[in-house]
Design an enzyme around this catalytic site. Structure first.
Site, short mmCIF file in Angstrom:
data_model
loop_
_atom_site.label_atom_id
_atom_site.label_comp_id
_atom_site.label_asym_id
_atom_site.label_seq_id
_atom_site.Cartn_x
_atom_site.Cartn_y
_atom_site.Cartn_z
N ARG A 101 45.47 43.68 48.23
CA ARG A 101 44.37 43.47 49.09
C ARG A 101 44.60 44.19 50.85
O ARG A 101 45.46 44.59 51.43
CB ARG A 101 44.95 41.82 49.69
N SER A 102 43.04 44.97 51.07
CA SER A 102 42.67 45.21 52.98
C SER A 102 42.80 43.79 52.90
O SER A 102 43.20 43.34 54.14
CB SER A 102 42.73 46.25 53.12
N GLY A 115 40.97 40.96 52.65
CA GLY A 115 41.05 39.63 52.12
C GLY A 115 39.68 38.88 51.40
O GLY A 115 39.45 37.91 51.60
N ASP A 158 37.34 40.48 49.50
CA ASP A 158 37.34 39.92 48.05
C ASP A 158 35.95 38.40 47.51
O ASP A 158 36.77 37.37 47.61
CB ASP A 158 37.64 39.95 46.42
N GLY A 210 38.64 44.34 55.53
CA GLY A 210 39.74 45.80 55.63
C GLY A 210 38.85 46.95 55.26
O GLY A 210 37.64 46.52 54.34
N GLY A 247 39.55 48.72 52.89
CA GLY A 247 40.17 49.84 51.79
C GLY A 247 38.85 48.99 50.37
O GLY A 247 38.63 49.86 50.06
N GLY A 248 39.03 47.88 50.89
CA GLY A 248 37.68 47.46 49.56
C GLY A 248 36.08 47.98 50.10
O GLY A 248 35.48 48.29 49.03
N TYR A 300 27.98 48.38 54.33
CA TYR A 300 26.67 49.13 54.73
C TYR A 300 26.58 48.03 55.96
O TYR A 300 27.30 46.41 55.63
CB TYR A 300 25.38 48.89 53.72
N TYR A 358 29.45 42.01 47.03
CA TYR A 358 28.93 40.45 46.36
C TYR A 358 29.10 40.43 45.12
O TYR A 358 28.59 40.27 44.10
CB TYR A 358 27.73 40.80 46.74
#
Ligand SMILES: *[C@@H]1O[C@H](CO)[C@@H](O)[C@H](O)[C@H]1NC(C)=O
Ligand SMILES: *[C@@H]1O[C@H](CO)[C@@H](O)[C@H](O)[C@H]1NC(C)=O
Ligand SMILES: *[C@@H]1O[C@H](CO)[C@@H](O)[C@H](O)[C@H]1NC(C)=O
Ligand SMILES: *[C@@H]1O[C@H](CO)[C@@H](O)[C@H](O)[C@H]1NC(C)=O
Ligand SMILES: *[C@@H]1O[C@H](CO)[C@@H](O)[C@H](O)[C@H]1NC(C)=O
Ligand SMILES: *[C@@H]1O[C@H](CO)[C@@H](O)[C@H](O)[C@H]1NC(C)=O
Ligand SMILES: *[C@@H]1O[C@H](CO)[C@@H](O)[C@H](O)[C@H]1NC(C)=O
Length: 591
Positions: free
Chosen positions: A167-168, A170, A172, A237, A239-240, A247, A534
């Site tokens: 998790r970077s 959170g 997602d 984050g 990371g993800g 974008y 998304y």
């Protein structure tokens, strides 16, 4: 503030992983005097009319992950009940502490018996849908301080059968970075957020746990004329976000965040610390858009910073159905992807009250960034989109970093420090995405309006993001993100609700699924494309255990089109045992 003189301004940030965030501001005109990022405030604007309501919907960030459906979202899915295995848990902890080369690891391990466990777990949960008593919880959360600790976690997890969710930020959209149906550990990157900016050479290194807000803040500290084409929600984050594309308002000029990644540090399943050179071009290709979660733990990105002018212009012009919103939006579809690359105009659609007592309408917020001054913007608009009727008073000139605050919903004049705030008020939401290749006829738009009048749509929005420009110049296979030439715009659908419980979840999720079904004739087909940041588990998931290529390609081709095959190939080489897996991870071929 009466409903009649209030404007519902929708500022949606998109972001990919960033997910996007939608900001609904209950305000008068464009006066943005709101508490910013109150993510958790609701669209139930009237009940809060004494305070300034801001709703920020976060874009999901792609953290690295695995996820699970909330039972309320998908009634057919139930969390398999694995007995919390004290055995696995103890052995795993023992492994970490015994084999750790560094004693300090005990300071970053949280089990449910630690008083800070809940705080650490919840501090990066961005959707309460995945924070209920029945949501599976990690046996352990580790917040590593460096690479060697990540290597220990990966090694002990493999020895003791623990699944790892990274998790970077959170964000997602399906909670995959912090929920799993099997015993799991959260590897939380919160302590790995160094950022170093090299102005002279226009690049930066940024660690995965840093947020977009922290990144923009650091860039602005060092330069007024460098920027980066990533998302609008400051708490996402990196990371993800970068691993799924990423974008924001300058995508038509510079493409995606992932298009501007030039190196990366990753730890693979064998614990090897790799950079671009040592990982090779295949793996480096895969993590820029393919979702990092399938391939390893991304520790840091090296990014190319891009030039931005010292003065940019922003505007938000609202039109409701009585103000010809349907015609103007219809027209927007013919010009939005063809404007000069310096001009970005997105549209946020929400339900609203009409000026006629008791009637409902739909409001379209045309929300724009122009990379230049208004002296150039006004003639450009007059020439290419006069239907909007933009006038000088609508436009505000500012620095690029101020435009970041504007799109994030902060009041003008706010200190840049707000970009460093990682705290959000959160609200439940469900989102989906589509790509539009041909303008939707007015009759099609009218069917959308009907759905906004339904009771579940009180707090719903459609965010239309124009493509074209640089997005059309990059080939579909340059990176795994395939949605390039031929797309006029992308739609993000999102619905929020503040009520708790599965009934509320089901009714709102059902509303967005009905809308999605209605949209089928108007959007991309075969495959019906979707944006991985998304994340949407409705479009398909892997089987439990060993998933097949065939099963995974149902969702895989929607996110990646033909690039899915190459992603599977890279996965097969770098993670043949499918250690890094989740409901939508790339499968290796052997499975
Ligand atoms: C719209 O009107 C209804 C009642 O007519 C009210 O309950 C609701 O809060 C209003 N919404 C807004 C956004 O003003
Ligand atoms: C950070 O944001 C939260 C939520 O909007 C707010 O309550 C808090 O006061 C902010 N913290 C700071 C230091 O500004
Ligand atoms: C959590 O609890 C364990 C066992 O009591 C302890 O060793 C560890 O240091 C605690 N972790 C933190 C971060 O306080
Ligand atoms: C242990 O970890 C801390 C924090 O990363 C670091 O400062 C220290 O140098 C490490 N010690 C050893 C022996 O690796
Ligand atoms: C982060 O930056 C600090 C200060 O520049 C440095 O001492 C530290 O080693 C860096 N940490 C990592 C994990 O790179
Ligand atoms: C809507 O469009 C019609 C014809 O195109 C025009 O006459 C009318 O003034 C417009 N209404 C508004 C509120 O702009
Ligand atoms: C996965 O595949 C292997 C080899 O075909 C098989 O032995 C194993 O039982 C499968 N696991 C699951 C969970 O289906």
């Amino acid at each position: 503030m009466s409903p009649l003189n209030s404007n519902l301004i929708l500022l949606f940030s998109t972001l990919t992983h960033s997910l996007t965030m939608a900001l609904l501001l209950h305000s008068t005109q464009t006066k943005l005097t709101h508490t910013p990022l109150e993510l958790a405030i609701f669209l139930d604007l009237d009940t809060k009319s004494n305070s300034h309501n801001t709703q920020v919907l976060n874009q999901a960030s792609n953290d690295i992950i695995i996820g699970v459906l909330d039972t309320g979202v998908c009634p057919s899915w139930v969390y398999p009940r694995f007995p919390p295995s004290a055995h696995t848990h103890e052995n795993f902890l023992q492994c970490l502490t015994l084999h750790s080369r560094n004693d300090s690891i005990s300071e970053v391990i949280y089990t449910s018996s630690n008083s800070s466990y809940s705080f650490v777990l919840e501090s990066s949960i961005r959707n309460p849908r995945f924070s209920t008593p029945s949501t599976p919880k990690p046996l352990v959360i580790v917040t590593p301080l460096g690479v060697s600790q990540i290597q220990e976690i990966l090694s002990c997890s493999q020895k003791h059968g623990m699944q790892v969710r990274v998790r970077s930020g959170g964000h997602d959209y399906e909670g995959l970075s912090y929920v799993s149906p099997v015993p799991f550990v959260i590897l939380d990157m919160i302590n790995l957020r160094n950022i170093s900016v090299d102005v002279e050479n226009s690049f930066a290194w940024v660690q995965s746990g840093a947020t977009l807000g922290e990144l923009y803040y650091e860039i602005a500290e060092q330069s007024k004329t460098l920027g980066f084409p990533a998302g609008l929600c400051p708490t996402i984050g990196v990371g993800g976000h970068f691993s799924g594309g990423g974008y924001g308002t300058i995508l038509r000029k510079y493409g995606l965040a992932a298009d501007n990644v030039i190196d990366a540090h990753l730890i693979d399943v064998k614990g090897r610390f790799l950079d671009r050179k040592s990982m090779g071009e295949n793996l480096f290709w895969a993590i820029r858009g393919g979702g990092g979660a399938s391939f390893g733990v991304i520790v840091a990105w090296k990014i190319k910073l891009v030039p931005v002018p010292s003065t940019v212009t922003v505007f938000t012009v609202n039109k409701n159905l009585e103000q010809n919103a349907t015609k103007i939006l219809h027209r927007w579809q013919y010009v939005a992807d063809k404007f000069d690359k310096d001009l970005f105009i997105r549209v946020g659609l929400t339900g609203a009250n009409s000026s006629q007592e008791g009637k409902k309408t739909v409001q379209a917020a045309f929300n724009s960034l122009y990379l230049g001054g208004k002296d150039k913007l006004l003639p450009l608009m007059q020439e290419s989109f006069p239907e909007l009727g933009l006038v000088s008073e609508d436009c505000k000139e500012m620095s690029w970093i101020q435009s970041i605050l504007y799109f994030a919903g902060f009041p003008s004049g706010q200190s840049l420090d707000v970009l460093l705030n990682r705290t959000l008020t959160i609200i439940s939401y469900k989102a989906k995405s589509d790509y539009v290749k041909n303008p939707i006829p007015e009759s099609g738009l009218e069917g959308i309006w009907q759905r906004f009048y339904e009771k579940e749509a009180v707090s719903a929005a459609l965010i239309l993001t124009p493509y074209g420009g640089k997005m059309s110049e990059i080939s579909e296979s340059a990176i795994p993100f395939p949605h390039r030439a031929g797309n006029i715009y992308k739609i993000q659908y999102v619905v929020y609700w503040s009520e708790e419980g599965t009934a509320a979840t089901e009714s709102h999720v059902s509303w967005i699924r009905r809308l999605y079904a209605y949209m089928a004739p108007y959007v991309s087909k075969s495959p019906r494309e979707a944006y991985i940041n998304y994340r949407d588990l409705d479009i398909g998931t892997n089987n439990e255990g060993n998933t097949s290529y065939r099963q995974a390609s149902i969702w895989g081709t929607k996110y990646f089109k033909n690039n899915f095959k190459r992603l599977v190939h890279v996965k097969t080489v770098f993670d043949p045992t499918n250690f890094f897996r989740n409901e939508q991870s790339i499968p290796p071929l052997s499975h």
